[in-house]
Design an enzyme around this catalytic site. Sequence first.
Site, PDB file in Angstrom:
ATOM      1  N   LYS A  69       0.841  -1.195   0.000  1.00  0.00           N
ATOM      2  CA  LYS A  69       0.000   0.000   0.000  1.00  0.00           C
ATOM      3  C   LYS A  69       0.884   1.257   0.000  1.00  0.00           C
ATOM      4  O   LYS A  69       2.103   1.171   0.232  1.00  0.00           O
ATOM      5  CB  LYS A  69      -0.937  -0.060   1.209  1.00  0.00           C
ATOM      6  CG  LYS A  69      -1.933  -1.244   1.139  1.00  0.00           C
ATOM      7  CD  LYS A  69      -2.796  -1.328   2.392  1.00  0.00           C
ATOM      8  CE  LYS A  69      -3.808  -2.453   2.304  1.00  0.00           C
ATOM      9  NZ  LYS A  69      -4.648  -2.541   3.539  1.00  0.00           N
ATOM     10  N   PHE A  83     -15.423   3.659   7.245  1.00  0.00           N
ATOM     11  CA  PHE A  83     -14.045   4.002   6.870  1.00  0.00           C
ATOM     12  C   PHE A  83     -13.789   3.906   5.371  1.00  0.00           C
ATOM     13  O   PHE A  83     -12.677   4.171   4.921  1.00  0.00           O
ATOM     14  CB  PHE A  83     -13.035   3.135   7.644  1.00  0.00           C
ATOM     15  CG  PHE A  83     -13.174   1.648   7.405  1.00  0.00           C
ATOM     16  CD1 PHE A  83     -12.641   1.038   6.270  1.00  0.00           C
ATOM     17  CD2 PHE A  83     -13.836   0.852   8.333  1.00  0.00           C
ATOM     18  CE1 PHE A  83     -12.768  -0.321   6.053  1.00  0.00           C
ATOM     19  CE2 PHE A  83     -13.979  -0.527   8.112  1.00  0.00           C
ATOM     20  CZ  PHE A  83     -13.442  -1.110   6.972  1.00  0.00           C
ATOM     21  N   ASN A 104      -1.782  -0.191   7.317  1.00  0.00           N
ATOM     22  CA  ASN A 104      -1.255  -1.535   7.599  1.00  0.00           C
ATOM     23  C   ASN A 104      -0.407  -2.130   6.466  1.00  0.00           C
ATOM     24  O   ASN A 104      -0.254  -3.334   6.341  1.00  0.00           O
ATOM     25  CB  ASN A 104      -2.374  -2.477   8.066  1.00  0.00           C
ATOM     26  CG  ASN A 104      -3.460  -2.679   7.028  1.00  0.00           C
ATOM     27  OD1 ASN A 104      -3.359  -2.166   5.912  1.00  0.00           O
ATOM     28  ND2 ASN A 104      -4.488  -3.418   7.389  1.00  0.00           N
ATOM     29  N   ARG A 106       2.792  -7.077   9.165  1.00  0.00           N
ATOM     30  CA  ARG A 106       2.108  -6.019   9.919  1.00  0.00           C
ATOM     31  C   ARG A 106       2.574  -5.982  11.373  1.00  0.00           C
ATOM     32  O   ARG A 106       2.697  -4.911  11.964  1.00  0.00           O
ATOM     33  CB  ARG A 106       0.591  -6.217   9.844  1.00  0.00           C
ATOM     34  CG  ARG A 106       0.012  -5.880   8.460  1.00  0.00           C
ATOM     35  CD  ARG A 106      -1.425  -6.357   8.346  1.00  0.00           C
ATOM     36  NE  ARG A 106      -2.074  -5.967   7.102  1.00  0.00           N
ATOM     37  CZ  ARG A 106      -3.223  -6.496   6.668  1.00  0.00           C
ATOM     38  NH1 ARG A 106      -3.825  -7.433   7.386  1.00  0.00           N
ATOM     39  NH2 ARG A 106      -3.756  -6.094   5.532  1.00  0.00           N
ATOM     40  N   TYR A 163     -12.259  -2.869  -3.320  1.00  0.00           N
ATOM     41  CA  TYR A 163     -12.783  -2.917  -1.949  1.00  0.00           C
ATOM     42  C   TYR A 163     -14.310  -2.823  -1.904  1.00  0.00           C
ATOM     43  O   TYR A 163     -14.866  -2.402  -0.887  1.00  0.00           O
ATOM     44  CB  TYR A 163     -12.158  -1.789  -1.123  1.00  0.00           C
ATOM     45  CG  TYR A 163     -10.743  -2.082  -0.647  1.00  0.00           C
ATOM     46  CD1 TYR A 163     -10.453  -3.202   0.136  1.00  0.00           C
ATOM     47  CD2 TYR A 163      -9.688  -1.219  -0.952  1.00  0.00           C
ATOM     48  CE1 TYR A 163      -9.163  -3.464   0.581  1.00  0.00           C
ATOM     49  CE2 TYR A 163      -8.386  -1.475  -0.507  1.00  0.00           C
ATOM     50  CZ  TYR A 163      -8.140  -2.607   0.264  1.00  0.00           C
ATOM     51  OH  TYR A 163      -6.863  -2.868   0.718  1.00  0.00           O
ATOM     52  N   ARG A 169      -1.543 -14.740   3.901  1.00  0.00           N
ATOM     53  CA  ARG A 169      -2.297 -14.056   4.956  1.00  0.00           C
ATOM     54  C   ARG A 169      -1.593 -14.234   6.313  1.00  0.00           C
ATOM     55  O   ARG A 169      -1.586 -13.326   7.138  1.00  0.00           O
ATOM     56  CB  ARG A 169      -3.724 -14.607   5.050  1.00  0.00           C
ATOM     57  CG  ARG A 169      -4.569 -14.375   3.806  1.00  0.00           C
ATOM     58  CD  ARG A 169      -5.276 -13.056   3.780  1.00  0.00           C
ATOM     59  NE  ARG A 169      -6.270 -12.891   4.813  1.00  0.00           N
ATOM     60  CZ  ARG A 169      -7.044 -11.803   4.905  1.00  0.00           C
ATOM     61  NH1 ARG A 169      -6.930 -10.807   4.031  1.00  0.00           N
ATOM     62  NH2 ARG A 169      -7.931 -11.700   5.874  1.00  0.00           N
ATOM     63  N   THR A 217      -5.319  -7.915  10.511  1.00  0.00           N
ATOM     64  CA  THR A 217      -5.672  -6.619   9.910  1.00  0.00           C
ATOM     65  C   THR A 217      -5.207  -5.458  10.788  1.00  0.00           C
ATOM     66  O   THR A 217      -4.668  -4.465  10.288  1.00  0.00           O
ATOM     67  CB  THR A 217      -7.204  -6.552   9.697  1.00  0.00           C
ATOM     68  OG1 THR A 217      -7.597  -7.676   8.903  1.00  0.00           O
ATOM     69  CG2 THR A 217      -7.609  -5.269   9.004  1.00  0.00           C
ATOM     70  N   GLU A 249      -8.860 -10.618  -8.110  1.00  0.00           N
ATOM     71  CA  GLU A 249      -8.062  -9.412  -7.907  1.00  0.00           C
ATOM     72  C   GLU A 249      -6.902  -9.323  -8.899  1.00  0.00           C
ATOM     73  O   GLU A 249      -6.584  -8.234  -9.384  1.00  0.00           O
ATOM     74  CB  GLU A 249      -7.573  -9.360  -6.452  1.00  0.00           C
ATOM     75  CG  GLU A 249      -8.736  -9.140  -5.476  1.00  0.00           C
ATOM     76  CD  GLU A 249      -8.379  -9.302  -4.006  1.00  0.00           C
ATOM     77  OE1 GLU A 249      -7.185  -9.531  -3.694  1.00  0.00           O
ATOM     78  OE2 GLU A 249      -9.288  -9.204  -3.160  1.00  0.00           O
ATOM     79  N   HIS A 292      -1.674  -5.569   1.393  1.00  0.00           N
ATOM     80  CA  HIS A 292      -2.930  -6.283   1.147  1.00  0.00           C
ATOM     81  C   HIS A 292      -2.630  -7.708   0.699  1.00  0.00           C
ATOM     82  O   HIS A 292      -1.658  -7.934  -0.028  1.00  0.00           O
ATOM     83  CB  HIS A 292      -3.740  -5.587   0.042  1.00  0.00           C
ATOM     84  CG  HIS A 292      -4.842  -6.460  -0.504  1.00  0.00           C
ATOM     85  ND1 HIS A 292      -6.069  -6.571   0.113  1.00  0.00           N
ATOM     86  CD2 HIS A 292      -4.885  -7.293  -1.583  1.00  0.00           C
ATOM     87  CE1 HIS A 292      -6.813  -7.440  -0.579  1.00  0.00           C
ATOM     88  NE2 HIS A 292      -6.124  -7.890  -1.605  1.00  0.00           N
TER      89      HIS A 292
HETATM   90  P1  IDP Z   1      -7.513  -7.281   5.389  1.00  0.00           P
HETATM   91  O1  IDP Z   1      -6.717  -6.247   4.616  1.00  0.00           O
HETATM   92  O2  IDP Z   1      -6.726  -7.819   6.557  1.00  0.00           O
HETATM   93  O3  IDP Z   1      -8.081  -8.367   4.518  1.00  0.00           O
HETATM   94  P2  IDP Z   1     -10.214  -6.171   5.502  1.00  0.00           P
HETATM   95  O4  IDP Z   1     -11.185  -6.375   6.619  1.00  0.00           O
HETATM   96  O5  IDP Z   1     -10.469  -6.863   4.206  1.00  0.00           O
HETATM   97  O6  IDP Z   1      -8.751  -6.521   6.068  1.00  0.00           O
HETATM   98  O7  IDP Z   1     -10.127  -4.594   5.254  1.00  0.00           O
HETATM   99  C1  IDP Z   1      -9.437  -4.108   4.131  1.00  0.00           C
HETATM  100  C2  IDP Z   1      -8.629  -2.914   4.544  1.00  0.00           C
HETATM  101  O8  IDP Z   1      -9.490  -1.862   4.957  1.00  0.00           O
HETATM  102  C3  IDP Z   1      -7.687  -3.143   5.734  1.00  0.00           C
HETATM  103  O9  IDP Z   1      -6.467  -3.778   5.379  1.00  0.00           O
HETATM  104  C4  IDP Z   1      -7.470  -1.725   6.209  1.00  0.00           C
HETATM  105  O10 IDP Z   1      -6.542  -1.018   5.370  1.00  0.00           O
HETATM  106  C5  IDP Z   1      -8.848  -1.113   5.987  1.00  0.00           C
HETATM  107  N1  IDP Z   1      -9.670  -1.198   7.205  1.00  0.00           N
HETATM  108  C6  IDP Z   1     -10.333  -2.280   7.658  1.00  0.00           C
HETATM  109  N2  IDP Z   1     -10.956  -2.005   8.818  1.00  0.00           N
HETATM  110  C7  IDP Z   1     -10.685  -0.705   9.083  1.00  0.00           C
HETATM  111  C8  IDP Z   1     -11.023   0.174  10.157  1.00  0.00           C
HETATM  112  O11 IDP Z   1     -11.735  -0.183  11.099  1.00  0.00           O
HETATM  113  N3  IDP Z   1     -10.527   1.441  10.082  1.00  0.00           N
HETATM  114  C9  IDP Z   1      -9.748   1.872   9.054  1.00  0.00           C
HETATM  115  N4  IDP Z   1      -9.392   1.086   8.044  1.00  0.00           N
HETATM  116  C10 IDP Z   1      -9.847  -0.194   8.046  1.00  0.00           C
HETATM  117 MG    MG Z   2      -9.537  -8.246   3.002  1.00  0.00          MG
END
Ligand code: IDP
Ligand code: MG
Length: 160
Positions: free
Chosen positions: A20, A68, A123, A113, A60, A96, A102, A137, A126
């Site tokens: 990212k 968010f 974070n 992370r 997304y 993963r 996350t 994707e 992805h």
């Molecule tokens: P992942 O990246 O671990 O698969 P997802 O739940 O798919 O997590 O969420 C995608 C991305 O959205 C996260 O990696 C993060 O950048 C962002 N994100 C998820 N939850 C939040 C939040 O509560 N606040 C801000 N950003 C979030």
């Molecule tokens: Mg995800």
Amino acid sequence: FLPHLVASLEQVDVTYIMIKPDGVQRGLVGEIISRFEKKGFKLTGLKLFQCPKELAEEHYKDLSSKSFFPSLIEYITSGPVVCMAWEGVGVVASARKLIGATNPLQAEPGTIRGDLAVQTGRNVVHGSDSPENGKREIGLWFNEVEVIEWTPAQAPWLME
Ligand code: IDP
Ligand code: MG
């Protein structure tokens, strides 16, 4: 029955990994790529890319109802990202694990992370969450000619 064919009978998956904008800005590109490389997965696609808003929203789309979401789209489009396609047996789940939870504060030390990030909204990386999404994707982020079919010289030293 030839033992060296066993691995090829197992499911070979593909996953979309993306560094990212914060990972790129913080100079973590080499560090992050090397973790997947050292593990032994096969890199089949790689580019630096400025993501348009529409693509970020499509990528997304499952999160579009979240509060968010606008800040997530702003974050992902805020600077260049590094797009990667990686291939291997079990690569989706394994990637993963390498990436970690996350929320980086909950991610185990030793994960990307866990070692390199602090906040969910920054974070650094992805990874696709299922083999189906891995294919989806990679189709979204890469043209056909950008994904390369090749056999690494180390293949017989990684897989029996
Ligand atoms: P992942 O990246 O671990 O698969 P997802 O739940 O798919 O997590 O969420 C995608 C991305 O959205 C996260 O990696 C993060 O950048 C962002 N994100 C998820 N939850 C939040 C939040 O509560 N606040 C801000 N950003 C979030
Ligand atoms: Mg995800």
